[in-house]
Write an enzyme that holds these catalytic residues in place. Sequence first.
Site, short mmCIF file in Angstrom:
data_model
loop_
_atom_site.label_atom_id
_atom_site.label_comp_id
_atom_site.label_asym_id
_atom_site.label_seq_id
_atom_site.Cartn_x
_atom_site.Cartn_y
_atom_site.Cartn_z
N CYS A 250 0.98 -1.12 -0.16
CA CYS A 250 -0.02 0.13 -0.05
C CYS A 250 0.66 1.26 0.09
CB CYS A 250 -0.88 -0.01 1.11
SG CYS A 250 -2.28 -1.25 1.23
N GLU A 382 -3.14 -2.78 -5.11
CA GLU A 382 -4.32 -3.29 -4.47
C GLU A 382 -5.61 -2.84 -4.83
OE1 GLU A 382 -3.76 -6.05 -0.64
OE2 GLU A 382 -4.37 -3.97 -0.20
#
Length: 660
Positions: A250, A382
């Site tokens: 992330c 993601e």
Amino acid sequence: MKTKTKIFTAAISLSVAFFSAQNGNVKKHFLDLDGTSTNIKIQPTMYGIFFEDINFAADGGIYAELIKNRSFELDEPLTGWKQQNTKTLSPNLDSGFLTIITDKSKTNKNYARITVWNDKNYVLENEGFRGIGFHQGEKYDFSFNLENISGNISTINTSLIDENGTVISSVSTIIKGGGWQKYNAVFTPSKTVEKAKVQITFTGKGIVNMDMISLFPQDTWKDRKGGLRKDLVQKLYDLQPGFLRFPGGCIVEGRTLAERYQWKKTIGKVEDRENLINKWNNGFSHRLTPDYWQSFGLGFFEYFQLAEDLGAEPLPILSCEMACQFNTAELVKMEDLDPYVQDALDLIEFANGDSSTKWGKIRAEMGHPKPFNMKYIGVGNEQWGEDYIERYKIFEKAIHSKYPDIKIISGSGPSPDGEFFEYGWKELKKLNAQIVDEHYYNSPEWFTKNAGRYDEYDRSGPKVFAGEYAAQSVGVVKPDNKNNWQTALSEAAFMTGLERNADVVTMTSYAPLLAHADGWQWTPDLIWFNNLHSYATPNYYVQKLFSNNKGTDLIKISENGNAVKGQNELFASAVKDGKKNEVIIKIVNTDSHEKSIEINPKNIKLGSKLTKTTLTASQLSDENNFQTENIKPLEENSVIKKGKLSVQIPANSFVVLKIK
């Protein structure tokens, strides 16, 4: 030219017996190992490493800099620093003070202006990353940039101070001339200390400017000055990884687009790299770390260099201009996407271009004239939904138009199932995506139940990158998750299913990789470290046994014609290593009873030597720690007599058998 292919044919019947604790009856399981070629290769990239700067993995971790906030660039520029009066040991600044000067025309925009009124009392102190670790007798390089402004300050005195306030090493650096100059010194600590600090005092009175105050061990990986922490890289090297995925995670996306990872800001001279807040500094309420920033001393050049050192394929993941969808979900408009796509094209040139190209020249000037030969690139980490798919299309078209041989990793979102996962896969199949990244953080029970996850996947569709996975002993994003034997054993069972489906699954990596014992945000993690030492978890040893024994060709192992994927709590996969002329069988027993295995070779002449490696623990709740690694592989060699082989598989164990 025609080549003759040798078909490795063998059938080995394994009789697996286990005893009922209650009635003593013996039930045998017949596992057939068929060595006939499956025409399925185990890819060199099958088992790799996922790196993300979470848990102090980079600054304070593998990047060996020991000074926190060395150039005063954090939003609160004195983070990590303390001013005090040596007489009162208080922040009383009657003896001197520090101010921050900012030059916004530079990427390294801040420096400290230090005014000394009383040279016997003013001290500037740095706390390091949860303290500073020093090993007795080893050498540490200290450096700083200084500009002498006024007065008669003649010497900078620097000391290493242990937890009790005792000096364990000190150096004095004579200041000469005007203008900015770099000064260097070397420390040799007189004792080993885990949580020391650095103190700076001054001889004389006056005003000086200081910047890039830095401290590194000399004993780094490959002895590179300003390099990486040796014990941590050694553990990565020992995994024999097929790839290194970086920089996340992330962290690629950032909470906002302004905080996304921008690779071009992480190359060039280290002192000119612009610091950036770390996404994880307040990502979890249970572990707020407002002092967590990225210095980018470990930048894209160093990542590529590390991959090369490890013998691993570099796999950079780039932002597709979608901020983390769990945070702001900020988007770049489609009509404004071109500069970001160009970043991806420029990265490929940086990695693979010759020194006559713009970005290849920069790489060469940084010390690597030869291209890094990058073969893979990831678009987004993601992300999910229509916004991701339409951006992926743009990136894919641009990359393959210019670099058709680059393999692109796409994503299926943060979950292993559900609406977003199904949508992503459906759309990526339509687009003939090459490799789709899947992530799963779940319970140990989920991992054992999903050992057959890929048995029914489309063999003509995109390949799978199991890019992030780890069994969670308590629950996802729970601070009490443990790297215990139960989680590792369930991952081993699951990995037999990954290996058995090597025609679909071509890349896999556990996540996260590293965690500082005093600076973590997420659990569990593969390797734990403090300021002095590190240890490998049981999960690490599972990864190592698979990666070190991946072989070259898949062969079949079955029970009654079915894959061994949990029947009677047995899991198995098998490969041939054409380079070493070995058969490698991996067996996981999740039963609480030992199992006896008898191997009866058929249609193959086995050598007389067997290597058996066992990984197990006395309790499922057992863990490794800094004091001892109780859970680690034990290897034993034996001789096969009369073509018969009996092997005991302990309760709750992972066993690797190697036979010539």
